[in-house]
Design a protein around this motif. Sequence first.
Motif, PDB file in Angstrom:
ATOM      1  N   SER A   1      44.205 100.057  -9.177  1.00  0.00           N
ATOM      2  CA  SER A   1      44.345 101.115  -8.181  1.00  0.00           C
ATOM      3  C   SER A   1      45.732 101.755  -8.268  1.00  0.00           C
ATOM      4  O   SER A   1      46.678 101.170  -8.787  1.00  0.00           O
ATOM      5  CB  SER A   1      44.117 100.557  -6.782  1.00  0.00           C
ATOM      6  OG  SER A   1      45.207  99.762  -6.384  1.00  0.00           O
ATOM      7  N   MET A   2      45.829 102.940  -7.709  1.00  0.00           N
ATOM      8  CA  MET A   2      47.102 103.659  -7.729  1.00  0.00           C
ATOM      9  C   MET A   2      48.153 102.948  -6.894  1.00  0.00           C
ATOM     10  O   MET A   2      49.344 103.029  -7.179  1.00  0.00           O
ATOM     11  CB  MET A   2      46.906 105.095  -7.236  1.00  0.00           C
ATOM     12  CG  MET A   2      46.089 105.953  -8.187  1.00  0.00           C
ATOM     13  SD  MET A   2      46.756 106.019  -9.851  1.00  0.00           S
ATOM     14  CE  MET A   2      48.250 106.923  -9.581  1.00  0.00           C
ATOM     15  N   ALA A   3      47.723 102.214  -5.862  1.00  0.00           N
ATOM     16  CA  ALA A   3      48.676 101.461  -5.050  1.00  0.00           C
ATOM     17  C   ALA A   3      49.341 100.360  -5.872  1.00  0.00           C
ATOM     18  O   ALA A   3      50.549 100.136  -5.774  1.00  0.00           O
ATOM     19  CB  ALA A   3      47.984 100.876  -3.830  1.00  0.00           C
TER      20      ALA A   3
ATOM     21  N   VAL B   1      49.654 100.348  -9.180  1.00  0.00           N
ATOM     22  CA  VAL B   1      50.503 101.010 -10.171  1.00  0.00           C
ATOM     23  C   VAL B   1      51.818 101.439  -9.525  1.00  0.00           C
ATOM     24  O   VAL B   1      52.898 101.255 -10.095  1.00  0.00           O
ATOM     25  CB  VAL B   1      49.769 102.219 -10.794  1.00  0.00           C
ATOM     26  CG1 VAL B   1      50.698 103.035 -11.664  1.00  0.00           C
ATOM     27  CG2 VAL B   1      48.569 101.752 -11.591  1.00  0.00           C
ATOM     28  N   GLY B   2      51.750 101.989  -8.324  1.00  0.00           N
ATOM     29  CA  GLY B   2      52.958 102.386  -7.612  1.00  0.00           C
ATOM     30  C   GLY B   2      53.849 101.194  -7.286  1.00  0.00           C
ATOM     31  O   GLY B   2      55.074 101.274  -7.371  1.00  0.00           O
ATOM     32  N   MET B   3      53.227 100.069  -6.908  1.00  0.00           N
ATOM     33  CA  MET B   3      53.998  98.868  -6.615  1.00  0.00           C
ATOM     34  C   MET B   3      54.713  98.355  -7.865  1.00  0.00           C
ATOM     35  O   MET B   3      55.891  98.001  -7.820  1.00  0.00           O
ATOM     36  CB  MET B   3      53.092  97.774  -6.064  1.00  0.00           C
ATOM     37  CG  MET B   3      53.844  96.497  -5.701  1.00  0.00           C
ATOM     38  SD  MET B   3      52.749  95.158  -5.230  1.00  0.00           S
ATOM     39  CE  MET B   3      51.966  94.790  -6.794  1.00  0.00           C
TER      40      MET B   3
ATOM     41  N   ALA C   1      55.568 100.118 -10.510  1.00  0.00           N
ATOM     42  CA  ALA C   1      56.633 101.073 -10.842  1.00  0.00           C
ATOM     43  C   ALA C   1      57.836 100.878  -9.924  1.00  0.00           C
ATOM     44  O   ALA C   1      58.991 100.904 -10.379  1.00  0.00           O
ATOM     45  CB  ALA C   1      56.113 102.501 -10.735  1.00  0.00           C
ATOM     46  N   GLY C   2      57.590 100.655  -8.652  1.00  0.00           N
ATOM     47  CA  GLY C   2      58.684 100.411  -7.719  1.00  0.00           C
ATOM     48  C   GLY C   2      59.442  99.134  -8.033  1.00  0.00           C
ATOM     49  O   GLY C   2      60.676  99.090  -7.940  1.00  0.00           O
TER      50      GLY C   2
ATOM     51  N   ALA D   1      63.504 105.665 -14.204  1.00  0.00           N
ATOM     52  CA  ALA D   1      62.755 106.681 -13.458  1.00  0.00           C
ATOM     53  C   ALA D   1      62.401 107.868 -14.350  1.00  0.00           C
ATOM     54  O   ALA D   1      61.262 108.366 -14.318  1.00  0.00           O
ATOM     55  CB  ALA D   1      63.561 107.140 -12.251  1.00  0.00           C
TER      56      ALA D   1
ATOM     57  N   GLY E   1      59.782 106.836 -16.879  1.00  0.00           N
ATOM     58  CA  GLY E   1      58.506 106.688 -16.187  1.00  0.00           C
ATOM     59  C   GLY E   1      57.841 108.029 -15.952  1.00  0.00           C
ATOM     60  O   GLY E   1      56.622 108.165 -16.090  1.00  0.00           O
ATOM     61  N   ALA E   2      58.620 109.035 -15.590  1.00  0.00           N
ATOM     62  CA  ALA E   2      58.070 110.373 -15.386  1.00  0.00           C
ATOM     63  C   ALA E   2      57.539 110.953 -16.696  1.00  0.00           C
ATOM     64  O   ALA E   2      56.462 111.564 -16.733  1.00  0.00           O
ATOM     65  CB  ALA E   2      59.130 111.291 -14.790  1.00  0.00           C
TER      66      ALA E   2
ATOM     67  N   PHE F   1      54.316 109.235 -17.437  1.00  0.00           N
ATOM     68  CA  PHE F   1      53.251 109.727 -16.561  1.00  0.00           C
ATOM     69  C   PHE F   1      52.679 111.036 -17.091  1.00  0.00           C
ATOM     70  O   PHE F   1      51.456 111.209 -17.180  1.00  0.00           O
ATOM     71  CB  PHE F   1      53.798 109.905 -15.147  1.00  0.00           C
ATOM     72  CG  PHE F   1      52.819 110.509 -14.199  1.00  0.00           C
ATOM     73  CD1 PHE F   1      51.795 109.749 -13.673  1.00  0.00           C
ATOM     74  CD2 PHE F   1      52.918 111.840 -13.843  1.00  0.00           C
ATOM     75  CE1 PHE F   1      50.882 110.304 -12.799  1.00  0.00           C
ATOM     76  CE2 PHE F   1      52.024 112.405 -12.969  1.00  0.00           C
ATOM     77  CZ  PHE F   1      50.997 111.638 -12.441  1.00  0.00           C
TER      78      PHE F   1
END
Length: 66
Positions: free
Chosen positions: A2-4, A6-8, A10-11, A30, A33-34, A37
């Motif tokens: 899930s995107m959550a 993936v966001g976790m 990345a954070g 950062a 990562g961009a 993406f």
Amino acid sequence: MSMAVVGMIAGMALGFAGYFGGFGAFLLVAALGAVGFVAGRFAEGDLQPGDFFRPGERNRDNERRL
């Protein structure tokens, strides 16, 4: 995945980079990562190179279809 999640991840990666490498490492992670993406969106076919050069045209095409 899930995107959550993936966001976790990345954070957490940015947090580790900032803690162990300082602010310069944080910015480098950062930025890369961009770039990753955007490359992933190109690979999936969600973006096309022209999307960066004609910013409003894609939205106008979608409005015409409705």
